[in-house]
Each structure stands twice: as structure tokens, then as C-alpha cells.
Write a protein that holds these residues in place. Structure first.
Motif, PDB file in Angstrom:
ATOM      1  N   GLN A 150      -2.272  -1.622  -3.643  1.00  0.00           N
ATOM      2  CA  GLN A 150      -2.722  -0.385  -4.287  1.00  0.00           C
ATOM      3  C   GLN A 150      -1.644   0.677  -4.129  1.00  0.00           C
ATOM      4  OE1 GLN A 150      -5.537   0.066  -6.022  1.00  0.00           O
ATOM      5  NE2 GLN A 150      -6.070  -2.062  -5.653  1.00  0.00           N
ATOM      6  N   GLY A 151      -1.651   1.621  -5.071  1.00  0.00           N
ATOM      7  CA  GLY A 151      -0.767   2.779  -4.950  1.00  0.00           C
ATOM      8  C   GLY A 151       0.702   2.443  -5.143  1.00  0.00           C
ATOM      9  N   THR A 167      -0.126   3.562  -9.454  1.00  0.00           N
ATOM     10  CA  THR A 167      -0.484   4.953  -9.167  1.00  0.00           C
ATOM     11  C   THR A 167      -0.733   5.756 -10.419  1.00  0.00           C
ATOM     12  OG1 THR A 167       1.842   5.557  -9.045  1.00  0.00           O
ATOM     13  CG2 THR A 167       0.723   5.034  -6.968  1.00  0.00           C
ATOM     14  N   ASN A 209       0.859  -1.185   0.000  1.00  0.00           N
ATOM     15  CA  ASN A 209       0.000   0.000   0.000  1.00  0.00           C
ATOM     16  C   ASN A 209       0.897   1.238   0.000  1.00  0.00           C
ATOM     17  OD1 ASN A 209      -2.082   1.785   0.183  1.00  0.00           O
ATOM     18  ND2 ASN A 209      -2.691   1.208   2.257  1.00  0.00           N
ATOM     19  N   ASN A 210       0.820   2.010  -1.081  1.00  0.00           N
ATOM     20  CA  ASN A 210       1.590   3.237  -1.216  1.00  0.00           C
ATOM     21  C   ASN A 210       3.096   2.979  -1.146  1.00  0.00           C
ATOM     22  OD1 ASN A 210       1.972   6.009  -1.572  1.00  0.00           O
ATOM     23  ND2 ASN A 210       2.081   6.345   0.640  1.00  0.00           N
TER      24      ASN A 210
END
Length: 177
Positions: A95-96, A124, A56-57
């Protein structure tokens, strides 16, 4: 932002093998998973299994880098080449992520027998090369998103070969992240 969530190397002259990493969430990191080595390190990284990872990120999800040119002193032997083989990624999601995979082998230090199975990583933004490979041999089993590099053989969910790679030495590494 941390440098890497899970890292192997670069100091590993004896070798790293038979490791399982599972059920890990990595967030707000430059790299989620990293294996790094260089000429002069010797040793090996083999039979490493990553299962059920969530990113995540992160800037780069998975990094395998064979030109990490930091050495503790000038007394190293540049002819001592490490081996990287038998690395498996199963159930990688997130995600990200700017670049989901960057595997940077070389002619002297190829990455061999790497497997991706059940991977779906949200990116992203749209880039041309978001799954990057150089001097990598391995396979994709079943569904992998984003589209993997052409260095890897494709297999269906039952293990049947769907498409053989054109070349394992294709290079499409981009560092503009």
C-alpha cells in the motif's frame, strides 16, 4: 526515508547471480527493490528471485535502472556492458506506493526475462504511467495490479499465452514523482 530497502549494484563487474530474497517488509523508503548498473560496469545480474515482498509507503516499488552513471574513476571502459536477465517477482503486495514498477533498460543494456506473478500494489494517487518499462522483455503470469506495461507478454495462471507484447522497446518512463 532510506534510499532503497534491497539493492543490487551498481558496483558488480564480476556479476551477481542465483540470489533469492523472500519474506521481506519494506516501509518508508524511496525505493523498495532496486537493481542498478550502467555502461562500463560489465558483469551481470541474473537468476534473482524475489518472493513474498510487502511494500508500505514507498516512492517506487521496483526499480531496474541501466543508466546509473556513477563510476569510481575515469578509467572504466564504456564498452563493458552488463547483462540483466532472469529476474522474478512473485507475491508482491503493498500500500502507499507512488510508482509500483520502473524498469529502465536501454538498447545497449536491455532487461531480459523478467517475470511478475501475483502482484497487487495499492498506489498513492492515480497517474498515467504507474508501471513503467523501457527495453524490457518478459512476462506477466495471472493477476497483476496495477496494469503492467505493454512490453510484457501476458500468461494465464496455467501458463498459457494470452497476449504477446507489441514491442519490447516501448518507452514510457516518467520521472515526475
Amino acid at each position: 526515508m532510506v534510499s532503497a530497502g534491497i539493492s543490487i549494484g551498481s558496483e558488480m563487474s564480476g556479476g551477481v547471480s542465483n540470489v533469492t530474497v523472500e519474506n521481506v517488509l519494506i516501509w518508508d523508503s524511496r525505493r523498495a527493490v532496486r537493481i542498478k548498473t550502467a555502461p562500463g560496469r560489465g558483469g551481470y545480474v541474473r537468476d534473482v528471485n524475489y518472493r513474498n515482498l510487502t511494500f508500505n509507503n514507498v516512492r517506487v516499488g521496483i526499480v531496474i535502472k541501466t543508466d546509473y552513471n556513477e563510476h569510481p574513476d575515469e578509467g572504466y571502459d564504456p564498452k563493458e556492458l552488463p547483462r540483466i536477465e532472469g529476474i522474478t517477482f512473485t507475491g508482491v503486495h503493498g500500500q502507499g506506493v507512488r510508482v509500483p514498477v520502473r524498469m529502465h533498460g536501454s538498447k545497449e543494456i536491455p532487461v531480459r526475462n523478467v517475470t511478475f506473478w501475483d502482484m497487487s500494489v495499492g498506489i498513492t494517487y492515480k497517474k498515467k504511467h504507474i508501471f513503467q518499462c523501457a527495453f524490457v522483455q518478459g512476462r506477466i503470469i495471472g493477476s497483476v495490479f496495477p496494469a503492467p506495461c505493454h512490453n510484457l507478454d501476458r500468461y494465464d495462471e496455467r501458463g498459457n499465452l494470452v497476449k504477446k507484447s507489441d514491442s519490447q522497446d516501448v518507452t514510457d518512463i516518467g520521472y515526475d514523482i
